[in-house]
Enzyme design. Structure first.
Site, short mmCIF file in Angstrom:
data_model
loop_
_atom_site.label_atom_id
_atom_site.label_comp_id
_atom_site.label_asym_id
_atom_site.label_seq_id
_atom_site.Cartn_x
_atom_site.Cartn_y
_atom_site.Cartn_z
N HIS A 1 149.30 150.09 34.90
CA HIS A 1 150.44 150.65 34.17
C HIS A 1 150.31 150.31 32.69
CE1 HIS A 1 154.35 152.53 34.51
NE2 HIS A 1 154.92 151.57 33.79
N ASP B 1 147.45 152.53 38.86
CA ASP B 1 148.82 152.15 38.56
C ASP B 1 149.55 151.84 39.86
OD1 ASP B 1 151.43 151.85 37.67
OD2 ASP B 1 151.26 153.46 36.19
N SER C 1 156.44 155.48 31.15
CA SER C 1 157.18 155.05 32.32
C SER C 1 158.57 155.67 32.36
CB SER C 1 157.22 153.52 32.37
OG SER C 1 157.47 153.08 33.68
#
Length: 642
Positions: free
Chosen positions: A325, A297, A191
């Site tokens: 995610h 995601d 991320s």
């Protein structure tokens, strides 16, 4: 840690040696059988903390900003390569499925690094380095959320590892990295951390040999905007506030710049966003790239990996699971560790193990079923224009020839996704539905679908939302569940060596599935007034027809024989975005509109009316963030803005 601790058993080539406890002696022969093996003592590793000087002074105190860097490295006679994770989360939020934080001894020296990278790779002849990017943790400077300070503060660490920047220990004495490292650096992170890796790689910095961005951002505009649609108000300021490590007031000027530069009022792509867009510099990337990204995601959407992947010219590899995610370490643990091991051995240790000749793409086609392909999107996918038909005048059809007809609906911002897609044959205020005939053969969508809509609206703009839905009962990865497709178990497995302060054991996970009568395959949003360009607003004139294309998120999905493909179109979406312009009435001309699919296989010719599909209860969506509870890009969950 809670639960039963077990020692993981190797199941793939390249992982077998990884499960062997590292002997407590230091040798130089850490390469055997074409791979690195654990010969260095993890307990006796060198652990030190330094501060790297950058070229910036973002906090405007007259002193160059410094990046806090924590190092765990083997006591090797020779020089070793580095695995680097630069993150804003080490102090505020933690890393991984268990939200691990850094821990220090009484002298401020690192004793525990988050995640398994140090436990696994340090015994194999790698150094692991974790850096608090500027303005976070123990670093100075000010966090500018994807901007120049963030990227260059991490780049400074790569420069220091290659002898091009200065650093000191806490007492001010010089810290020289070239005494113990050969400078060959690989960056990794999920991320926001992976986004930093993308940004540093886009500078073309020498010494960065590979990056592993996991669920990472390649354009911060696309993270905080959906083609001109505002995701959440004051999002950059919120993110700064969450990760900021500086005293109150120090970074007020930077926060003001975030507010002004991000320009919530227009949604335009401007110089602020261009600074935070790494894609134009993808051709500058010298490092090899291993990307992992969940096909479902919702936090860091799939356009982030797809556009980045498309622009890269360096050696590259791609993992596409069906989760949201989620780190692949928590999806397919042994296979991921094995891939990572071979990847770093190849690009940091220089071992000719052939990983770059393996199939470039690993993709999950159904729960627990994986396939390997040469590239992505699939080479056989062809863009297919799918006509929107009138059907019975209520539910339309997909496929066949274009037919005359129209639809009119009023914007309903509070219409949830679950309610919009649950019953496509029933009238639902604020949306229109189109259905294919039941499939006579399986089809695959691989790439980026779009919907071109010929519309007339009674306001200067409106947001347009489109969803592709697979109607048909199947067992699918439960990416809308709380674990975004995984369940955390009570048992643990260990991935590397441990100390009393830093063990290598993590809670096991299992894939979470759900059997349901339909699933949303992909979504897309477009502000109609940005239909000419994202750089400026072109207000719509009431009574005039416009052709507006809504890009959906890139995807790769199979739809089974007998299932029905659905297209759901609505206006603004209060669930996934913050509508700025609502209440419009939209007229849609069917003949001038179409769904464009990157398709393998064929949709059947529709009948005169759309098929009847079973209605499904509209269960609440637990992932899509309401406006007052924005997502953090690290996936730690929803946090209140209040």
């Amino acid at each position: 840690m809670v639960g039963l601790r077990v020692l993981a058993v190797a199941v793939v080539a390249g992982v077998g040696a990884s499960m062997v406890a590292a002997p407590a002696w230091a040798g130089e022969d850490h390469v055997r059988g074409g791979q690195t093996v654990p010969v260095y003592s993890y307990e006796d590793a060198v652990r030190e903390s330094v501060w790297v000087q950058t070229t910036l002074d973002n906090d405007r105190d007259g002193v160059p900003d410094k990046v806090a860097v924590d190092i765990t490295r083997p006591r090797a006679k020779g020089k070793v390569p580095v695995i680097l994770e630069a993150s804003p989360y080490y102090s505020c939020c933690g890393r991984g499925n268990e939200s691990e934080l850094k821990q220090y001894d009484a002298n401020g020296v690192i004793t525990k690094q988050p995640l398994f990278y140090d436990n696994y790779f340090v015994p194999r002849g790698y150094a692991f380095v974790s850096a608090d990017i500027a303005g976070t943790g123990r670093s100075t400077g000010c966090m500018d959320v994807g901007g120049r300070e963030e990227v260059l503060s991490a780049k400074a660490v790569v420069d220091w590892l290659n002898g091009r920047a200065k650093a000191t220990y806490a007492d001010g004495t010089p810290a020289v990295a070239t005494r113990w490292t050969n400078g060959r650096t690989g960056m990794i992170g999920k991320s926001w951390d992976g986004s930093v890796a993308n940004g540093v790689a886009a500078t073309g910095v020498e010494g960065l040999e590979t990056i592993v961005p996991i669920s990472a951002i390649s354009s911060w505009y696309d993270y905080q905007r959906y083609n001109g649609v505002l995701r959440i108000e004051d999002y950059p300021e919120y993110l700064h506030r969450v990760v900021n490590g500086r005293p109150a007031g120090v970074c007020d000027a930077v926060v003001q710049g975030l507010d002004e530069g991000s320009d919530d009022a227009t949604g335009d792509y401007n110089a602020y966003w261009a600074e935070r867009d790494f894609r134009p510099d993808a051709r500058k990337v010298r490092a090899s790239v291993l990307i992992a990204h969940g096909l479902n995601d919702i936090n860091v959407s799939t356009t982030q990996f797809a556009r980045w992947w498309e622009g890269l010219r360096a050696p590259k590899k791609l993992w596409l699971p069906q989760q949201g995610h989620v780190d692949p370490f928590d999806i397919r643990r042994a296979e991921w560790v094995g891939t990572l091991h071979r990847w770093f051995d190849r690009w940091l240790q220089g071992l000719r193990n052939g990983v770059e000749r393996e199939p470039a793409v690993t993709i999950e086609t159904a729960p627990g079923t994986w396939a390997h392909e040469r590239n992505w999107p699939a080479a056989a996918a062809r863009t297919t224009r799918v006509a929107l038909g009138d059907g019975n005048g209520a539910t339309g059809t997909l496929g066949g020839r274009s037919t005359p007809g129209s639809r009119t609906w009023d914007d309903n911002p509070d219409l949830s996704e679950a309610a919009a897609v649950a019953s496509p044959n029933a009238p639902v205020r604020g949306r229109v539905a189109f259905l294919s005939a039941p499939l006579t053969e399986p089809v695959r969508i691989s790439g980026t679908p779009t919907v071109t809509l010929k519309v007339q609206v009674d306001k200067p703009t409106t947001e347009l939302t489109a969803r592709l839905v697979d109607y048909g009962t199947a067992t699918r990865v439960n990416y809308l569940g709380r674990g975004e497709g995984i369940t955390t178990l009570a048992t643990e497995s260990c991935w590397g060596a441990s100390t009393a302060a830093d063990d290598a054991c993590y809670r096991d996970t299992a894939e979470s599935t759900v059997t349901a009568g339909h699933a949303v395959l992909t979504r897309g949003w477009q502000d109609a007034a940005h239909h000419v360009s994202l750089r400026f607003v072109t207000p719509l004139r009431p009574g005039r027809w416009y052709s507006v294309t809504v890009p959906l998120q890139p995807t790769d999905q199979r739809i089974a024989t007998g299932h029905v493909l659905g297209l759901i179109v609505q206006a603004s979406d209060n669930e996934y975005s913050t509508p700025q312009s609502t209440g419009a009435t939209i007229h849609l001309d069917l003949r001038g509109s179409a769904l464009n699919l990157p398709l393998i296989g064929r949709l059947p010719t529709p009948g005169a009316a759309a098929p009847v599909v079973a209605a499904t209860p509209a269960s609440p969506n637990r992932v899509a963030p309401p406006r007052s509870r924005p997502l953090l890009p690290d996936g730690t969950g929803l946090r209140s803005q209040k």
